[in-house]
Scaffold this motif. Structure first.
Motif, PDB file in Angstrom:
ATOM      1  N   GLY A  29      10.677  12.971   6.021  1.00  0.00           N
ATOM      2  CA  GLY A  29      11.556  12.363   5.040  1.00  0.00           C
ATOM      3  C   GLY A  29      11.751  10.863   5.210  1.00  0.00           C
ATOM      4  O   GLY A  29      12.665  10.290   4.608  1.00  0.00           O
ATOM      5  N   LEU A  30      10.902  10.214   6.006  1.00  0.00           N
ATOM      6  CA  LEU A  30      10.993   8.778   6.214  1.00  0.00           C
ATOM      7  C   LEU A  30       9.885   8.091   5.416  1.00  0.00           C
ATOM      8  O   LEU A  30       8.756   8.578   5.371  1.00  0.00           O
ATOM      9  N   ALA A  31      10.219   6.966   4.800  1.00  0.00           N
ATOM     10  CA  ALA A  31       9.251   6.326   3.908  1.00  0.00           C
ATOM     11  C   ALA A  31       9.254   4.816   4.099  1.00  0.00           C
ATOM     12  O   ALA A  31       9.846   4.076   3.311  1.00  0.00           O
ATOM     13  N   PRO A  32       8.590   4.324   5.129  1.00  0.00           N
ATOM     14  CA  PRO A  32       8.490   2.873   5.293  1.00  0.00           C
ATOM     15  C   PRO A  32       7.558   2.256   4.254  1.00  0.00           C
ATOM     16  O   PRO A  32       6.643   2.913   3.758  1.00  0.00           O
ATOM     17  N   THR A  33       7.821   1.016   3.934  1.00  0.00           N
ATOM     18  CA  THR A  33       6.904   0.251   3.090  1.00  0.00           C
ATOM     19  C   THR A  33       5.788  -0.302   3.974  1.00  0.00           C
ATOM     20  O   THR A  33       6.038  -0.761   5.085  1.00  0.00           O
ATOM     21  N   VAL A  34       4.547  -0.251   3.500  1.00  0.00           N
ATOM     22  CA  VAL A  34       3.407  -0.791   4.252  1.00  0.00           C
ATOM     23  C   VAL A  34       2.761  -1.900   3.423  1.00  0.00           C
ATOM     24  O   VAL A  34       2.390  -1.680   2.264  1.00  0.00           O
ATOM     25  N   VAL A  35       2.651  -3.068   4.021  1.00  0.00           N
ATOM     26  CA  VAL A  35       2.136  -4.253   3.331  1.00  0.00           C
ATOM     27  C   VAL A  35       0.891  -4.761   4.063  1.00  0.00           C
ATOM     28  O   VAL A  35       0.893  -4.877   5.293  1.00  0.00           O
ATOM     29  N   LEU A  50       0.814  -1.218   0.000  1.00  0.00           N
ATOM     30  CA  LEU A  50       0.000   0.000   0.000  1.00  0.00           C
ATOM     31  C   LEU A  50       0.841   1.259   0.000  1.00  0.00           C
ATOM     32  O   LEU A  50       0.380   2.320  -0.417  1.00  0.00           O
ATOM     33  N   ARG A  51       2.051   1.185   0.533  1.00  0.00           N
ATOM     34  CA  ARG A  51       3.019   2.276   0.475  1.00  0.00           C
ATOM     35  C   ARG A  51       4.374   1.664   0.167  1.00  0.00           C
ATOM     36  O   ARG A  51       4.836   0.791   0.896  1.00  0.00           O
ATOM     37  N   ALA A  52       5.004   2.087  -0.900  1.00  0.00           N
ATOM     38  CA  ALA A  52       6.328   1.590  -1.263  1.00  0.00           C
ATOM     39  C   ALA A  52       7.378   2.521  -0.692  1.00  0.00           C
ATOM     40  O   ALA A  52       7.326   3.736  -0.906  1.00  0.00           O
ATOM     41  N   GLY A  53       8.321   1.979   0.069  1.00  0.00           N
ATOM     42  CA  GLY A  53       9.337   2.801   0.696  1.00  0.00           C
ATOM     43  C   GLY A  53      10.662   2.080   0.793  1.00  0.00           C
ATOM     44  O   GLY A  53      10.994   1.249  -0.062  1.00  0.00           O
ATOM     45  N   ALA A  54      11.399   2.370   1.849  1.00  0.00           N
ATOM     46  CA  ALA A  54      12.738   1.807   2.007  1.00  0.00           C
ATOM     47  C   ALA A  54      13.020   1.578   3.485  1.00  0.00           C
ATOM     48  O   ALA A  54      12.322   2.085   4.364  1.00  0.00           O
ATOM     49  N   GLY A  76      14.164  -7.047   0.743  1.00  0.00           N
ATOM     50  CA  GLY A  76      14.548  -5.754   0.196  1.00  0.00           C
ATOM     51  C   GLY A  76      14.623  -4.651   1.230  1.00  0.00           C
ATOM     52  O   GLY A  76      14.767  -3.475   0.870  1.00  0.00           O
ATOM     53  N   HIS A  77      14.545  -5.001   2.515  1.00  0.00           N
ATOM     54  CA  HIS A  77      14.574  -4.012   3.593  1.00  0.00           C
ATOM     55  C   HIS A  77      15.535  -4.452   4.693  1.00  0.00           C
ATOM     56  O   HIS A  77      15.772  -5.645   4.886  1.00  0.00           O
ATOM     57  N   ARG A  78      16.039  -3.463   5.415  1.00  0.00           N
ATOM     58  CA  ARG A  78      16.945  -3.769   6.524  1.00  0.00           C
ATOM     59  C   ARG A  78      16.192  -4.229   7.768  1.00  0.00           C
ATOM     60  O   ARG A  78      16.757  -4.930   8.617  1.00  0.00           O
TER      61      ARG A  78
END
Length: 332
Positions: A234-240, A205-209, A258-260
């Motif tokens: 400026g933070l962009a987490p991915t939401v699944v 739902l949100r693509a981030g890093a 693909g994430h730390r």
């Protein structure tokens, strides 16, 4: 017989979600509306009730299809057996009660639904903390842990109205046993127009890093709101959105790899639910990310829902703060 109480009733809802900016509604409300519509199309759909028709939103079904509505009273064990028998005769029964009460009859679910592969849809409403002041004796906080143990039972938990409607269409035509977990609290629409539910496939739902946030049901829109708050910094987490279990292993491996860091947010006990499902996958990755869980670590408490979500950091502010802290702790 006097119907069991669930505290303050919310208003009923009719019609499909259409992204028109209307007031948010609960997934149990969307379930009730969708149930009537699919019953008009499929005459093998029936309802087995446990004296909670108003609370579980099966009352409109009863009013339109009284001959397909079976009242078992305050007797979930009996209702499960009745539903299993109906399924074996070719019907598609939806047996509805609070998730805490329904899965509390796990032996009957195991014996009559699971072992017989009976095509029953077990509908557990009032998932998580949102039942509020009624407290831990009625909160559905350990239902996922129980239902995940049954190898032939699919678990479904919609995050909004659009997903509820699509899940109901899927469940009406499927013949496998299922557990449908529904929320009491109103939820905004989390999916974009054109979303299509596919069992086991977790949409992004949100693509981030850096951080991948996996959520389910009522925590999904809240996680999206938390991500939107963090975007200002400026933070962009991915939401699944993990809306059904078992989840597609390859999809989780790809997203987590693909994430730390991976954060699981769930309105459930910290043990046995979505976190355990995902940990079995993530811990097998060769370069596995850090794995963290934000859930309910105790039996839950009684109080206003908003206070409870704040207490357990499962509101947007708490989730955002937790994600920010994870990013600060992470090595560069």
């Amino acid at each position: 017989m006097t119907e069991r109480s669930e505290g303050v009733e919310s208003t009923a809802v009719t019609g499909r979600p259409c992204g028109d900016g209307g007031a948010p509604k609960s997934t149990r409300d969307w379930f009730g509306a969708a149930l009537v519509e699919i019953a008009r199309e499929y005459d093998h759909v029936v309802v087995v009730n446990c004296d909670l028709a108003k609370a579980t939103r099966t009352l409109p079904f009863k009013e339109e299809f009284p001959d397909r509505f079976f009242e078992c009273g305050i007797a979930e064990a009996n209702a499960i057996g009745v539903a299993a028998g109906l399924a074996q005769e070719g019907f598609r029964p939806f047996v509805a009660s609070f998730g805490h009460f329904l899965t509390g009859k796990f032996l009957e679910i195991f014996q009559t639904v699971g072992l017989n592969d009976a095509g029953v849809v077990l509908v557990g409403t009032h998932a998580g903390l949102a039942i509020g002041r009624d407290g831990p004796t009625q909160m559905g906080l350990r239902d996922l842990a129980l239902m995940r143990t049954l190898p032939n039972v699919g678990v479904f938990q919609p995050a909004d109205g659009a997903e509820t409607w699509q899940m109901m269409a899927h469940l009406a035509t499927d013949r496998r046993p299922a557990y449908l977990r529904l929320c009491r609290q109103p939820l905004p629409e989390a999916h974009a127009d054109g979303y299509r539910f596919r069992f086991g496939v977790p949409p992004v739902l949100r693509a981030g890093a850096d951080v991948a946030v996996f959520a389910m049901g009522g925590t999904v829109p809240v996680a999206v709101e938390a991500a939107d708050r963090l975007a200002a910094d400026g933070l962009a987490p991915t939401v699944v959105n993990v809306s059904s279990l078992p989840v597609d292993r390859a999809a989780v491996e790809r997203l987590a790899g693909g994430h730390r860091q991976v954060l699981v947010v769930e309105d459930h006990y910290a043990v046995g639910g979505l976190a355990d499902e995902l940990a079995r996958i993530v811990l097998g990755l060769p370069d596995r990310p850090r794995f963290d869980v934000l859930a309910v670590p105790d039996y839950g408490q009684a109080g206003p829902p908003e206070d409870l979500y704040r207490r357990y950091r499962l509101d947007a502010e708490g989730i955002a703060a937790h994600i920010a802290a994870l990013l600060q702790e992470a090595p560069a």
